[in-house]
Scaffold this motif. Structure first.
Motif, PDB file in Angstrom:
ATOM      1  N   UNK A   1       0.849  -1.186   0.000  1.00 57.47           N
ATOM      2  CA  UNK A   1       0.000   0.000   0.000  1.00 57.47           C
ATOM      3  C   UNK A   1       0.888   1.242   0.000  1.00 57.47           C
ATOM      4  N   UNK A   2       0.653   2.141  -0.950  1.00 59.05           N
ATOM      5  CA  UNK A   2       1.326   3.442  -0.956  1.00 59.05           C
ATOM      6  C   UNK A   2       0.315   4.427  -0.387  1.00 59.05           C
ATOM      7  N   UNK A   3       0.571   4.891   0.818  1.00 61.05           N
ATOM      8  CA  UNK A   3      -0.449   5.542   1.637  1.00 61.05           C
ATOM      9  C   UNK A   3      -0.124   7.002   1.952  1.00 61.05           C
ATOM     10  N   UNK A   4      -1.078   7.883   1.678  1.00 58.61           N
ATOM     11  CA  UNK A   4      -0.936   9.278   2.080  1.00 58.61           C
ATOM     12  C   UNK A   4      -1.316   9.403   3.560  1.00 58.61           C
ATOM     13  N   UNK A   5      -0.698  10.342   4.259  1.00 57.33           N
ATOM     14  CA  UNK A   5      -0.969  10.499   5.687  1.00 57.33           C
ATOM     15  C   UNK A   5      -2.262  11.259   5.945  1.00 57.33           C
ATOM     16  N   UNK A   6      -2.443  12.388   5.261  1.00 61.34           N
ATOM     17  CA  UNK A   6      -3.616  13.227   5.502  1.00 61.34           C
ATOM     18  C   UNK A   6      -4.655  13.012   4.404  1.00 61.34           C
ATOM     19  N   UNK A   7      -5.807  12.437   4.804  1.00 63.39           N
ATOM     20  CA  UNK A   7      -6.886  12.150   3.864  1.00 63.39           C
ATOM     21  C   UNK A   7      -8.223  12.410   4.535  1.00 63.39           C
ATOM     22  N   UNK A   8      -9.286  12.608   3.737  1.00 63.87           N
ATOM     23  CA  UNK A   8     -10.613  12.771   4.321  1.00 63.87           C
ATOM     24  C   UNK A   8     -11.151  11.437   4.839  1.00 63.87           C
ATOM     25  N   UNK A   9     -12.117  11.520   5.730  1.00 62.94           N
ATOM     26  CA  UNK A   9     -12.837  10.370   6.286  1.00 62.94           C
ATOM     27  C   UNK A   9     -11.983   9.535   7.231  1.00 62.94           C
ATOM     28  N   UNK A  10     -10.798   9.132   6.781  1.00 66.99           N
ATOM     29  CA  UNK A  10      -9.927   8.307   7.628  1.00 66.99           C
ATOM     30  C   UNK A  10      -8.479   8.591   7.246  1.00 66.99           C
ATOM     31  N   UNK A  11      -7.709   9.189   8.153  1.00 66.50           N
ATOM     32  CA  UNK A  11      -6.336   9.540   7.813  1.00 66.50           C
ATOM     33  C   UNK A  11      -5.431   8.303   7.816  1.00 66.50           C
ATOM     34  N   UNK A  12      -4.182   8.503   7.388  1.00 63.40           N
ATOM     35  CA  UNK A  12      -3.269   7.376   7.220  1.00 63.40           C
ATOM     36  C   UNK A  12      -2.978   6.615   8.494  1.00 63.40           C
ATOM     37  N   UNK A  13      -2.767   7.326   9.612  1.00 66.16           N
ATOM     38  CA  UNK A  13      -2.490   6.663  10.884  1.00 66.16           C
ATOM     39  C   UNK A  13      -3.690   5.835  11.330  1.00 66.16           C
ATOM     40  N   UNK A  14      -4.898   6.415  11.231  1.00 64.52           N
ATOM     41  CA  UNK A  14      -6.117   5.687  11.618  1.00 64.52           C
ATOM     42  C   UNK A  14      -6.336   4.484  10.715  1.00 64.52           C
ATOM     43  N   UNK A  15      -6.031   4.651   9.429  1.00 65.77           N
ATOM     44  CA  UNK A  15      -6.144   3.529   8.491  1.00 65.77           C
ATOM     45  C   UNK A  15      -5.220   2.385   8.896  1.00 65.77           C
ATOM     46  N   UNK A  16      -3.973   2.715   9.236  1.00 66.81           N
ATOM     47  CA  UNK A  16      -3.016   1.696   9.661  1.00 66.81           C
ATOM     48  C   UNK A  16      -3.500   0.963  10.913  1.00 66.81           C
ATOM     49  N   UNK A  17      -3.995   1.721  11.879  1.00 67.35           N
ATOM     50  CA  UNK A  17      -4.492   1.102  13.113  1.00 67.35           C
ATOM     51  C   UNK A  17      -5.643   0.163  12.823  1.00 67.35           C
ATOM     52  N   UNK A  18      -6.502   0.576  11.896  1.00 68.27           N
ATOM     53  CA  UNK A  18      -7.679  -0.233  11.570  1.00 68.27           C
ATOM     54  C   UNK A  18      -7.291  -1.551  10.908  1.00 68.27           C
ATOM     55  N   UNK A  19      -6.400  -1.507   9.920  1.00 69.86           N
ATOM     56  CA  UNK A  19      -6.050  -2.759   9.245  1.00 69.86           C
ATOM     57  C   UNK A  19      -5.220  -3.663  10.148  1.00 69.86           C
ATOM     58  N   UNK A  20      -4.384  -3.083  11.006  1.00 68.11           N
ATOM     59  CA  UNK A  20      -3.600  -3.915  11.935  1.00 68.11           C
ATOM     60  C   UNK A  20      -4.515  -4.554  12.968  1.00 68.11           C
ATOM     61  N   UNK A  21      -5.533  -3.826  13.401  1.00 73.43           N
ATOM     62  CA  UNK A  21      -6.484  -4.371  14.368  1.00 73.43           C
ATOM     63  C   UNK A  21      -7.212  -5.572  13.789  1.00 73.43           C
ATOM     64  N   UNK A  22      -7.417  -5.542  12.470  1.00 70.05           N
ATOM     65  CA  UNK A  22      -8.108  -6.648  11.796  1.00 70.05           C
ATOM     66  C   UNK A  22      -7.140  -7.667  11.200  1.00 70.05           C
ATOM     67  N   UNK A  23      -5.899  -7.636  11.680  1.00 72.68           N
ATOM     68  CA  UNK A  23      -4.886  -8.641  11.347  1.00 72.68           C
ATOM     69  C   UNK A  23      -4.448  -8.633   9.889  1.00 72.68           C
TER      70      UNK A  23
END
Length: 223
Positions: free
Chosen positions: A51-73
């Motif tokens: 994944x090539x991921x931007x940090x600042x995005x609408x709805x869900x930023x990059x850090x929150x996105x990372x936490x979400x996918x890691x939480x779901x393994x």
């Protein structure tokens, strides 16, 4: 082929990243998303290797996105691409499994280097059941950025190199924080931190100019 998902809310940047990615052998872009929520759906329902991921995005930023996918393994590898250079964001990203961190505007060669290093890592893990020391050294020595002690001082090695590159154009001429900020497209507060850091190291000379009207102006010169 290595399937790459680009998560970027700027359409022009997303297309540049796609062009760069697909110019490299062995990579294919399997999707482009402009927000983190949409990207999570693709990660869940599709096969994504990188994944090539931007940090600042609408709805869900990059850090929150990372936490979400890691939480779901989902342990998909991530390269962060952002205009931000804050040490705390970088530190948190690395702890969440980001394998590289590119600061906009980056050069094609730096982007190419990041993807080729990932490719080496990907091929080793997908072709070998047992790793020897040589394999491990290739992975650990090439796929992670070494920020050393500078990170503790809020200094990002890549940003520091960008600023040094700009300063070469000034030779022995004086310049201001505002001038460098405009050229590098970073805040004056951020640029001043780097200029003061270089001054402490003895790389720059700092002076103060007093005009007839207004506040005194701080200037710098490469020693």
């Amino acid at each position: 082929m290595i399937n790459v998902l680009i998560v970027e809310d700027d359409p022009m940047v997303a297309q540049i990243n796609k062009k760069y990615t697909e110019s490299l052998e062995g990579f294919v872009v399997c999707g482009i998303c402009n927000d983190g929520r949409e990207a999570i759906d693709i990660v869940i329902n599709s096969h994504v290797d990188l994944i090539i991921l931007d940090l600042y995005m609408p709805k869900l930023d990059g850090i929150s996105f990372l936490k979400e996918i890691r939480k779901n393994q989902f342990m998909t590898d991530v390269i962060m691409v952002t205009a931000a250079d804050e040490g705390d964001k970088l530190n948190e990203s690395l702890k969440l499994g980001v394998i590289d961190y590119l600061i906009k505007p980056f050069e094609y060669e730096r982007f190419k280097d990041a993807l080729n290093k990932f490719k080496l890592r990907y091929e080793i893990f997908n072709t070998k059941v047992v790793l020897n020391q040589k394999d491990i050294d290739k992975i650990t020595n090439q796929n992670y950025i070494n920020f050393g002690e500078d990170l503790q001082k809020g200094i990002n090695e890549i940003t520091l190199k960008r600023i040094k590159k700009i300063l070469k154009n000034y030779g022995k001429e004086y310049f201001t924080c505002e001038e460098i900020s405009e050229k590098i497209k970073l805040s004056r507060v951020t640029v001043r931190r780097y200029l003061e850091y270089m001054t402490e190291l003895g790389k720059l000379n700092r002076d103060v100019e007093y005009g007839e009207v207004g506040r005194p102006k701080t200037t710098y010169r490469v020693i």
